[in-house]
Structures are given as structure tokens and as C-alpha cells.
Design a protein around this motif. Structure first.
Motif, PDB file in Angstrom:
ATOM      1  N   ILE A  59      60.975  91.500  68.508  1.00  0.00           N
ATOM      2  CA  ILE A  59      61.563  91.787  69.820  1.00  0.00           C
ATOM      3  C   ILE A  59      62.329  92.796  69.613  1.00  0.00           C
ATOM      4  CG2 ILE A  59      63.654  90.546  68.822  1.00  0.00           C
ATOM      5  CD1 ILE A  59      64.220  89.622  71.353  1.00  0.00           C
ATOM      6  N   SER A  60      62.293  93.831  71.035  1.00  0.00           N
ATOM      7  CA  SER A  60      63.113  95.093  70.938  1.00  0.00           C
ATOM      8  C   SER A  60      64.798  94.961  70.749  1.00  0.00           C
ATOM      9  CB  SER A  60      63.019  95.605  72.385  1.00  0.00           C
ATOM     10  OG  SER A  60      63.833  94.880  73.434  1.00  0.00           O
ATOM     11  N   ILE A  61      65.284  95.981  70.249  1.00  0.00           N
ATOM     12  CA  ILE A  61      66.692  96.133  70.077  1.00  0.00           C
ATOM     13  C   ILE A  61      67.420  95.737  71.240  1.00  0.00           C
ATOM     14  CG2 ILE A  61      68.611  97.517  69.533  1.00  0.00           C
ATOM     15  CD1 ILE A  61      66.593  98.890  67.530  1.00  0.00           C
ATOM     16  N   SER A  62      67.134  96.183  72.515  1.00  0.00           N
ATOM     17  CA  SER A  62      67.925  96.285  73.671  1.00  0.00           C
ATOM     18  C   SER A  62      67.744  94.486  73.968  1.00  0.00           C
ATOM     19  CB  SER A  62      67.203  97.030  74.692  1.00  0.00           C
ATOM     20  OG  SER A  62      67.489  98.514  74.606  1.00  0.00           O
ATOM     21  N   ARG A  63      66.741  93.900  73.867  1.00  0.00           N
ATOM     22  CA  ARG A  63      66.722  92.563  74.263  1.00  0.00           C
ATOM     23  C   ARG A  63      67.420  91.536  73.166  1.00  0.00           C
ATOM     24  NH1 ARG A  63      61.314  88.610  75.142  1.00  0.00           N
ATOM     25  NH2 ARG A  63      62.343  86.845  75.613  1.00  0.00           N
ATOM     26  N   TYR A  64      67.220  91.963  72.048  1.00  0.00           N
ATOM     27  CA  TYR A  64      67.876  91.201  70.833  1.00  0.00           C
ATOM     28  C   TYR A  64      69.800  91.321  71.331  1.00  0.00           C
ATOM     29  CZ  TYR A  64      69.272  89.491  66.564  1.00  0.00           C
ATOM     30  OH  TYR A  64      69.737  88.707  65.483  1.00  0.00           O
ATOM     31  N   GLU A  98      70.409  89.264  74.232  1.00  0.00           N
ATOM     32  CA  GLU A  98      70.520  87.624  73.703  1.00  0.00           C
ATOM     33  C   GLU A  98      71.625  87.469  73.152  1.00  0.00           C
ATOM     34  OE1 GLU A  98      66.687  86.781  72.183  1.00  0.00           O
ATOM     35  OE2 GLU A  98      65.461  87.075  74.140  1.00  0.00           O
ATOM     36  N   MET A  99      72.134  88.458  72.316  1.00  0.00           N
ATOM     37  CA  MET A  99      73.274  88.337  71.104  1.00  0.00           C
ATOM     38  C   MET A  99      74.489  87.983  72.233  1.00  0.00           C
ATOM     39  SD  MET A  99      74.325  90.173  67.882  1.00  0.00           S
ATOM     40  CE  MET A  99      76.001  89.779  67.099  1.00  0.00           C
ATOM     41  N   ALA A 100      74.641  88.976  73.153  1.00  0.00           N
ATOM     42  CA  ALA A 100      75.896  89.120  73.950  1.00  0.00           C
ATOM     43  C   ALA A 100      75.889  87.735  74.494  1.00  0.00           C
ATOM     44  CB  ALA A 100      75.621  90.188  75.043  1.00  0.00           C
ATOM     45  N   GLY A 101      74.601  87.414  75.291  1.00  0.00           N
ATOM     46  CA  GLY A 101      74.688  85.777  75.861  1.00  0.00           C
ATOM     47  C   GLY A 101      75.020  84.955  75.074  1.00  0.00           C
ATOM     48  N   ASP A 102      74.377  84.850  73.763  1.00  0.00           N
ATOM     49  CA  ASP A 102      74.595  83.855  72.806  1.00  0.00           C
ATOM     50  C   ASP A 102      76.292  83.649  72.383  1.00  0.00           C
ATOM     51  OD1 ASP A 102      73.602  81.827  70.983  1.00  0.00           O
ATOM     52  OD2 ASP A 102      74.541  83.162  69.441  1.00  0.00           O
ATOM     53  N   ILE A 103      76.837  84.630  72.246  1.00  0.00           N
ATOM     54  CA  ILE A 103      78.115  84.693  71.967  1.00  0.00           C
ATOM     55  C   ILE A 103      79.072  84.163  72.873  1.00  0.00           C
ATOM     56  CG2 ILE A 103      79.886  86.150  71.009  1.00  0.00           C
ATOM     57  CD1 ILE A 103      78.333  87.756  69.480  1.00  0.00           C
ATOM     58  N   GLY A 104      78.600  84.826  74.192  1.00  0.00           N
ATOM     59  CA  GLY A 104      79.317  84.178  75.465  1.00  0.00           C
ATOM     60  C   GLY A 104      79.325  82.911  75.572  1.00  0.00           C
ATOM     61  N   ALA A 105      77.971  82.531  75.587  1.00  0.00           N
ATOM     62  CA  ALA A 105      77.742  80.850  75.734  1.00  0.00           C
ATOM     63  C   ALA A 105      78.537  80.019  74.884  1.00  0.00           C
ATOM     64  CB  ALA A 105      76.144  80.532  75.370  1.00  0.00           C
TER      65      ALA A 105
END
Length: 705
Positions: A623-628, A631-638
Motif C-alpha cells: 500500500i502507498s505511504i500516503s494511503r496508509y 487510513e491510519m488517521a481515519g483509524d485513530i479518529g474512529a
């Protein structure tokens, strides 16, 4: 009925009414006292030979509803658990910044790659180079800061566990002391309601620290257990023990919280509780915070690795006189084996003119240097011979170096049509010869080793693993000894032994890239960590844990070790933005200062599919760094949002349970006013009856005269 009986009946009625008025007075006086449970006076009729003889106040009890009390305690414990989890996880989320502002950590990742794209437009511009390097260093500094603060949150949780254990011990001691007082009052028919009310408040406080189950004792007082059945109080009180870790880092090993029951049985508290503040703190410290730290470290590691991938394909102009790699954690024979493809080493003068060039072709188990066959054992000697003294290759302590020893520079470049590759990295990239980002420890665990590779560890050295269950309780510590056999297969066999190794809980295996993976053999999967590692790999000097990244702790610790290479940070002109022209013959120019192709590689590194490994709750994969990062930002927020929702739901449930309990157990002024009027009238009626009896006595006495 005799006058004496009338008098006794009236007197008992007056005393009973007076006792009830005292009960009502206590209730009214404590109407605003938090946690106060309403008192109820119980009375019964007295008879003598089947004839009514008055009334008596048999006991004063609390208006406790055991079902509502249990519901309130359980809801309170869950509210405390979810409350502390949200409080601390919200702190972790805030460390990454607010995404809406565009200055958060994840936005800095894209900003860094954009800065390299700008540098590509004018490769000779020193300010643009400085800006790109500044953005990269800022990103790594911010990652180190966040990592440190995550560990600070864990340390805070660890300290609060210690405080909660102390509070629980004090509460249990007081609850048991009140048990004795209540039992004594019950035996002597004294009023124990005050002690019972105080005890109920203490149990309520304890229920916020851990889940409790309350049952009444026949002799008075209560028996307390956790929902898992561990005895807390009722026949003596339990004692909790915990030794806090002190300064916490990613690799800290924590002691268990132990509970010793009144009868002497000692067990881990984590497996005995399901809610409460202590449970929430354990979950945050052991699971949620480490998962965030692991994901951060994996993201930063891949950012560094992809920048290094691009930079190793580039060169500064003039080319550096020396290329010093990173510690690969293994012998050179192991490290050089397994490459495929073609790479080139060129020596150029300060103007970029080729002085000499060596072509290295890897093919399965064979390799040639300018057509001369070599083996892993002879490779360095053959390479140095072909370089003809223009440059020298050396390998020491796990690090490969290339040096010209003069003013000429050295460049490594892969053949574009058939690039060298091992574990998905080219020759220069694998050895880290021209890395842009350095680290103070091994950060990449795709070692390239196979089962037949020599592991390099000394027989007799030991490593101790710890397995913990899904509750966080320790299952077992297992110490494994390095076996006499020297291959990785021998090492894996010793580690996976079901008796002396970890085989009961799972197994270790190497994947195609030489990364070590642990596959659990039980459900739920136990958590693996390393408590102590006394191994040292020869010649690199790294431990088994560091080489393979065993356990989440050592992987998470990578986040605070990255930095832009010192010489490049001090002199941006050493940033490699040019690429070697492999078609240039000796005596012709192969590097030029205006070449910005390397900057484009650095800018595009964020969009390249990187081989992320599993970290925290995230599965690995390309997976690309930008996408990871996204997704990590969204995961932590979620996760923070879910934690908030759970806290709010638990608090709402607790408030509802508490409201219903208070409706049953609390003081209702209207009801107390009715009872006050009733018992005042009863007192007055008894007093009038006594007066009537007295008048009758006086009349009889007058008749006798």
C-alpha cells in the motif's frame, strides 16, 4: 384488659413511635447526602397468651434493593472503564493534531513529498533543498515526539494503576472493618444502619475501580466478590499488590497486578475482573496505546525506507568519496547471498567523469564482477581487484563501505532493465550505502535469511519470551537457549520446541523475505513479548530481538530513531538528486549538477506501493505511504470516536441505573412527611392512652379512700 397492660401497651407504642421519628429525622437530615440510603424501621406486634400487648421496633434497616444496587455497581464499573479509556486515548489522538487544520502529523507526510517535488523543478537551488530536508527532519522529529508522548500516556496509566491498587486496598480494609462492626451490632440487636450506610458508600467507590458482586451475610454485613468469583471481603479482606514500572518505554515489561484472597490464594487480578477503572487502564496501557505506537513506527519506517530506496538510486554531484551502509545484522556471506539482477559501481571525478566502472551480475546462487566469477566468501576480494585500487569495499560489524580514499567519488546504480534485488531492495538500498535517512537501530526485518543461513548467535545464549492472555494476565515466561546447531532452521527448531520452547503457544517461521513471523496455536491468540534478550549476533552485535523485530515493543521503539543523515542535513548540496548515466564510457561525464530526476523519485516515493508489515490492529500488505497515513488517521479518529461513544453510553446507563436506585433507596420528602405525621399521631395517641390510664388509676385510688 388490666390497667397495667393498657399502660404497657401505650408505653410500647410511644417508644416505637419515638424510634420511628428518629429514623425519619435521620432520613430528612441526610436528604442531600450523596450515597445516603434511606433507613426503614421495622416493627411488629407484641402478644401475651394470644392477647395484643403492644408493639416494638425490631430493627432499623436500609432500604436497599439488591438488584438495583447490583445494576448500579456494574454500570458504574463499566462507565469507569470506558471513561478512562476514552480520556487517555483522546490524549493519544490529540498528539497527532487536528486534520482539519492541515498542520497535523499526517498532513506533514504529504507536505514533505511535495517539497521534494518542488526541489526537482530547480535541482541546484539550495533553499529548495533545505526546505525539503527541513520538512523531512520535522516529520521524523514529530514522530519521535508523538512516540515519546504515547509512552508518557502509558506511564501515566501505569502510575494510576498503582494508585488505584492502593485505593482498593484501603477500601477493602474499611469494608471488612465495617463487616465486623455490623455483625457485632446484629448480635446485640443494636442499630447497624449507620455502619451499613457507610459500607454501601465504600462499596460504591470500590465498584468504580473493579467490578464487584455483593451478597448479604446471615450474621450481618456483606460478602464481596468480583464477577469472576474472586473473594474480596466477607471473611477477611483481599490484598492487591502491584510494582509499577517507573520510566516506561516501548519495550517495558510490566508486572502483574496480584490479588491475594483472604484464604491465601494468589492470582492475577487481570483475569479476575471484567470492568472498572483498573481494567480500563490495563487495556489502554497494554493494548490500545502500544497498537498506536506500533502503527506510527511502521509508518515512519516505511517513509524512511522509501526515501532511502529513491536516494540509493541517486547521487550527489560531486559524488561522495565514501559510502557507508547500515548494519544489516548478519555476516557478509549471508547478506550478499540471494541477490538477483545487475548493479554497477562507478568511480567518478568531482566533475562527474567516469574513471572506472564495475558491473556486478547476480544470478541465483552465482555472481560475477566484470565477468569474473565470485562466491559470497570471495566477493569482496574479487570486487576490490576489479576496482583496481580506484575504490575499496570493506565489511565490518555488519556494515558495508565503499571508499575511494581521495577526491574521486563513488556511485552505485542498478541496471534499469534488470535491477538487482533482494527482499525487494536493490544492492545499494539493501546495504544502505547511500541512505538519506539513518536510524540508531535495525528498523527493517526482511533479513533475506533462509533456513540454511548461519544465524551467527553463540550457543548457550538465552532469550526469554512472555505470553499474556486476552485479559492481559501473564500466562507463562519461557526461556529459550540458542542451540549448538548454527543454522536458522536449528534456531527455529529450538524456539518452536513444545517443551523447552514456545511450541505450546504457537510457532515461528521465516517468510520468503527472511522476516520472522509468529503464528499462534491457540484461540484467543496469546500476546508475545520479549522480557530479556542476552543474545549477540556475530559480527553485527545485534540481538535476536533486534534482528527479527520480535514483539511489538521493539518494533514500536523504531519511531524515535530516524533522522536525516548528518552530513546531508549540514550541507544540502550532498543531497542526491542526480542519476548516473550507465551508458557513459570511462572518460566521459556521467553525472551533472542540473539533473533533477532523483528529486522526482523522492517526490514519488509516497505514492509507491510499500511492503507494510502488520502493526497494531492493521494488517500488512502493499500500500502507498500516503494511503496508509490516511487510513491510519481515519483509524485513530474512529477509535477515539468509538471510545467516546462507549463512554457516553456507559455513563448514560450508569446514570439511569443510579437514578432508579436512588428512587428506591433515596429519601423522598413527601413520603417522610407522611410518615412523620403518622408517627407523631401515633405518639400522641399513645400519650393520650397513658393519660387515660393514669386518670383511671387516680379514680380507683380515690374510690379506695
Amino acid at each position: 384488659m388490666s390497667l397495667n397492660m393498657i399502660m404497657n401497651t401505650a408505653t410500647s407504642g410511644m417508644m416505637t413511635a419515638q424510634g420511628q421519628l428518629r429514623v425519619i429525622s435521620d432520613n430528612v437530615a441526610n436528604v442531600n447526602t450523596p450515597g445516603y440510603v434511606r433507613k426503614v424501621g421495622e416493627q411488629q406486634a407484641l402478644t401475651t397468651q394470644g392477647v395484643g400487648a403492644g408493639v416494638e421496633l425490631t430493627r432499623v434497616r436500609l432500604a436497599t434493593d439488591r438488584f438495583l444496587q447490583a445494576a448500579s455497581f456494574n454500570a458504574g464499573a463499566e462507565a469507569a472503564r470506558q471513561g478512562v479509556r476514552y480520556e487517555l486515548y483522546d490524549r493519544i489522538q490529540s498528539l497527532f493534531g487536528n486534520p482539519s487544520g492541515g498542520t497535523d502529523f499526517f498532513s506533514q507526510v504529504d507536505s514533505m513529498f511535495s517539497a521534494f517535488a518542488v526541489a526537482a523543478e530547480d535541482p541546484v537551488s539550495s533553499p529548495r533543498r533545505q526546505e525539503a530536508l527541513f520538512r523531512a527532519q520535522t516529520l521524523f522529529d514529530e514522530a519521535a515526539r508523538i512516540h515519546t508522548q504515547i509512552q508518557a500516556v502509558r506511564e501515566d496509566a501505569d502510575g494510576r494503576i498503582k494508585s488505584a491498587v492502593g485505593s482498593a486496598n484501603l477500601l477493602l480494609e474499611q469494608i471488612e472493618a465495617l463487616n465486623i462492626e455490623i455483625a457485632r451490632a446484629t448480635v446485640t440487636s443494636a442499630d447497624a444502619s449507620g455502619a451499613e450506610s457507610a459500607q454501601a458508600r465504600l462499596i460504591g467507590e470500590l465498584s468504580l475501580l473493579m467490578d464487584v458482586r455483593v451478597s448479604a451475610r446471615s450474621q450481618g454485613g456483606v460478602t464481596l466478590r468480583t464477577n469472576a468469583g474472586v473473594l474480596l471481603a466477607g471473611d477477611g479482606h483481599a490484598t492487591l499488590e502491584y510494582q509499577r514500572a517507573g520510566t516506561v518505554n516501548a519495550e517495558s515489561a510490566f508486572s502483574d497486578v496480584w490479588i491475594t484472597e483472604p484464604r491465601g490464594t494468589k492470582r492475577a487480578l487481570a483475569e479476575s475482573i471484567t470492568s472498572g477503572e483498573i481494567k480500563g487502564l490495563l487495556e489502554l496501557r497494554n493494548v490500545e496505546a502500544p497498537a498506536a505506537a506500533e502503527r506510527l513506527a511502521e509508518l515512519v519506517t516505511r517513509v524512511a525506507d522509501e526515501l532511502n530506496r529513491a536516494h540509493n538510486a541517486n547521487s550527489a554531484v560531486p559524488a561522495p568519496v565514501e559510502l557507508t551502509g547500515r548494519n544489516v545484522g548478519q555476516s557478509f556471506e549471508n547478506a550478499i547471498a540471494g541477490f538477483t539482477g545487475t548493479t554497477n559501481i562507478a568511480v567518478v571525478n568531482p566533475q562527474g567523469v567516469v574513471q572506472t566502472q564495475v558491473e556486478i551480475i547476480f544470478s541465483g546462487g552465482t555472481m560475477t564482477v566484470n565477468g569474473t566469477a565470485a562466491t559470497p566468501a570471495t566477493f569482496l576480494a574479487v570486487l576490490n581487484a576489479e576496482l583496481g585500487g580506484q575504490a575499496t569495499a570493506t565489511f565490518s560489524n555488519g556494515v558495508l563501505s565503499l571508499s575511494t580514499g581521495g577526491t574521486n567519488g563513488v556511485v552505485v546504480a542498478d541496471d534499469p532493465a534488470d535491477p538487482s534485488s533482494k527482499t525487494g531492495r536493490g544492492f545499494s538500498h539493501f546495504f544502505g550505502l547511500n541512505d538519506l535517512v539513518t536510524t540508531d537501530r535495525l528498523a527493517l526485518y526482511e533479513t533475506g535469511l533462509t533456513g540454511l543461513s548461519a544465524h551467527g548467535f553463540t550457543p548457550g545464549e538465552t532469550i526469554k519470551f512472555r505470553f499474556t492472555g486476552d485479559t492481559g494476565a501473564r500466562l507463562r515466561d519461557i526461556e529459550v537457549t540458542i542451540p549448538p546447531g548454527g543454522t536458522v532452521d536449528d534456531l527455529l527448531a529450538a524456539m518452536n520446541d513444545p517443551t523447552t520452547g514456545v511450541g505450546y503457544y504457537g510457532s515461528f517461521s521465516l517468510d520468503a523475505s527472511g522476516a520472522l513471523n509468529f503464528t499462534p496455536a491457540r484461540t484467543p491468540a496469546p500476546q508475545l513479548s520479549v522480557v530479556e534478550d542476552r543474545t549477540t549476533q556475530v559480527p553485527s552485535g545485534v540481538s535476536l530481538t533486534e534482528l527479527f523485530g520480535i514483539g511489538g515493543g521493539v518494533r514500536a521503539s523504531r519511531a524515535d530513531g530516524f533522522a536525516i543523515r548528518a552530513d546531508i542535513n549540514q550541507n544540502p548540496s550532498r543531497l542526491g538528486l542526480a542519476q548516473l548515466d550507465l551508458n557513459a564510457a570511462p572518460g566521459t561525464q556521467a553525472l551533472s549538477t542540473g539533473d533533477g530526476r532523483g528529486a522526482l523519485l523522492l517526490a514519488d516515493a509516497g505514492q509507491r506501493a510499500a511492503a507494510f508489515q502488520a502493526a497494531g490492529s492493521a494488517q500488512g500488505g502493499p500500500i502507498s505511504i500516503s494511503r496508509y497515513a490516511s487510513e491510519m488517521a481515519g483509524d485513530i479518529g474512529a477509535r477515539a470516536s468509538i471510545a467516546k461513544d462507549r463512554r457516553d453510553a456507559a455513563m448514560t446507563l450508569h446514570q439511569e441505573a443510579r437514578s432508579r436506585q436512588m428512587a428506591q433507596e433515596g429519601v423522598n420528602m413527601d413520603e417522610e412527611l407522611v410518615l412523620l405525621t403518622t408517627y407523631q399521631q401515633a405518639f400522641n395517641a399513645s400519650a393520650r392512652l397513658i393519660q387515660a390510664a393514669s386518670d383511671m388509676y387516680d379514680t380507683l385510688m380515690g374510690m379506695m379512700r
